[in-house]
Scaffold this motif. Sequence first.
Motif, short mmCIF file in Angstrom:
data_model
loop_
_atom_site.label_atom_id
_atom_site.label_comp_id
_atom_site.label_asym_id
_atom_site.label_seq_id
_atom_site.Cartn_x
_atom_site.Cartn_y
_atom_site.Cartn_z
N ASP A 3 4.82 -1.43 12.44
CA ASP A 3 3.46 -0.97 12.74
C ASP A 3 3.25 0.49 12.35
O ASP A 3 2.15 0.89 12.01
N ARG A 4 4.32 1.26 12.36
CA ARG A 4 4.20 2.68 12.04
C ARG A 4 4.03 2.92 10.53
O ARG A 4 3.22 3.74 10.11
N TYR A 5 4.80 2.19 9.71
CA TYR A 5 4.79 2.43 8.27
C TYR A 5 4.00 1.40 7.48
O TYR A 5 3.80 1.57 6.28
N GLY A 6 3.57 0.35 8.12
CA GLY A 6 2.79 -0.67 7.44
C GLY A 6 3.62 -1.91 7.12
O GLY A 6 4.78 -1.80 6.72
N ARG A 7 3.01 -3.04 7.33
CA ARG A 7 3.71 -4.30 7.15
C ARG A 7 4.08 -4.54 5.69
O ARG A 7 5.18 -4.96 5.37
N LYS A 8 3.12 -4.29 4.80
CA LYS A 8 3.37 -4.51 3.38
C LYS A 8 4.49 -3.60 2.86
O LYS A 8 5.38 -4.05 2.14
N ARG A 9 4.46 -2.35 3.24
CA ARG A 9 5.51 -1.41 2.83
C ARG A 9 6.88 -1.83 3.35
O ARG A 9 7.89 -1.72 2.65
N CYS A 10 6.91 -2.30 4.58
CA CYS A 10 8.19 -2.75 5.16
C CYS A 10 8.71 -4.00 4.46
O CYS A 10 9.92 -4.15 4.28
N ILE A 12 8.20 -4.70 1.30
CA ILE A 12 8.73 -4.20 0.02
C ILE A 12 10.06 -3.49 0.25
O ILE A 12 11.00 -3.64 -0.54
N LEU A 13 10.18 -2.74 1.35
CA LEU A 13 11.45 -2.09 1.68
C LEU A 13 12.54 -3.13 1.90
O LEU A 13 13.68 -2.94 1.48
N TYR A 14 12.20 -4.23 2.56
CA TYR A 14 13.15 -5.33 2.71
C TYR A 14 13.67 -5.77 1.34
O TYR A 14 14.87 -5.93 1.14
N CYS A 15 12.74 -5.98 0.40
CA CYS A 15 13.13 -6.43 -0.94
C CYS A 15 14.06 -5.43 -1.61
O CYS A 15 15.07 -5.82 -2.22
N LEU A 16 13.77 -4.15 -1.48
CA LEU A 16 14.61 -3.12 -2.09
C LEU A 16 16.00 -3.07 -1.45
O LEU A 16 17.02 -2.98 -2.15
N GLY A 40 22.37 -4.98 3.86
CA GLY A 40 22.01 -6.38 4.06
C GLY A 40 21.63 -6.67 5.50
O GLY A 40 20.71 -7.45 5.77
N GLY A 41 22.33 -6.06 6.45
CA GLY A 41 22.01 -6.24 7.86
C GLY A 41 20.65 -5.66 8.22
O GLY A 41 19.87 -6.27 8.95
N ILE A 42 20.37 -4.48 7.69
CA ILE A 42 19.05 -3.87 7.93
C ILE A 42 17.96 -4.73 7.31
O ILE A 42 16.94 -4.99 7.94
N ALA A 43 18.21 -5.21 6.09
CA ALA A 43 17.23 -6.06 5.42
C ALA A 43 17.00 -7.36 6.20
O ALA A 43 15.85 -7.80 6.35
N GLY A 130 9.57 -11.66 -5.55
CA GLY A 130 8.88 -11.51 -4.27
C GLY A 130 8.26 -10.14 -4.10
O GLY A 130 7.12 -10.01 -3.66
N ALA A 131 8.99 -9.09 -4.49
CA ALA A 131 8.45 -7.73 -4.40
C ALA A 131 7.25 -7.56 -5.31
O ALA A 131 6.26 -6.89 -4.94
N MET A 132 7.28 -8.19 -6.47
CA MET A 132 6.14 -8.10 -7.39
C MET A 132 4.92 -8.80 -6.81
O MET A 132 3.80 -8.30 -6.91
N VAL A 133 5.13 -9.96 -6.18
CA VAL A 133 4.02 -10.67 -5.55
C VAL A 133 3.45 -9.88 -4.39
O VAL A 133 2.23 -9.75 -4.23
N ILE A 134 4.32 -9.29 -3.57
CA ILE A 134 3.88 -8.50 -2.42
C ILE A 134 3.10 -7.27 -2.89
O ILE A 134 2.08 -6.91 -2.31
N SER A 135 3.56 -6.66 -3.97
CA SER A 135 2.92 -5.43 -4.47
C SER A 135 1.54 -5.67 -5.06
O SER A 135 0.71 -4.77 -5.08
N SER A 136 1.31 -6.88 -5.54
CA SER A 136 0.01 -7.15 -6.18
C SER A 136 -1.10 -7.39 -5.20
O SER A 136 -0.94 -7.53 -4.05
#
Length: 136
Positions: A3-10, A12-16, A40-43, A130-136
Amino acid sequence: FTDRYGRKRCCILYCLLYFFSCLTKHFKRYSMLLVGRVTGGIATSMLNSCFECWMVSEHLQRHKFPENLLSYMFSMMYTVMYCVAIASGLAGQAVTDAFAFRPVGGPDSIVYVGGYCGPFDLSIVCTTLGAMVISS
């Protein structure tokens, strides 16, 4: 965090993070493998929270669907997720069997490809898409 950084950004961060975690599987260094396990655990913890929060938000706030459809959406999500997990396991085994596990650049190399690294390479492709789809 989501909620603090945004769902979409998080998401994408998962994908990275997962992309990086999969890359570390190619190295014959304990420290690199350990870093990969941590990322991997954080992701994985982000996978189990960010995407669901984003789905609930989109469902209720953006599209204003009725709340009673949310349980149906979750049941469909889990059904598809289980089917994808089975297909991913089969694809991962096919990739493992298709390419021999070998060092890159000679027998003293710390970088390996093929074999059990194959499913992680397949995950890299899927995560990038997946990151490309999320980013679009």
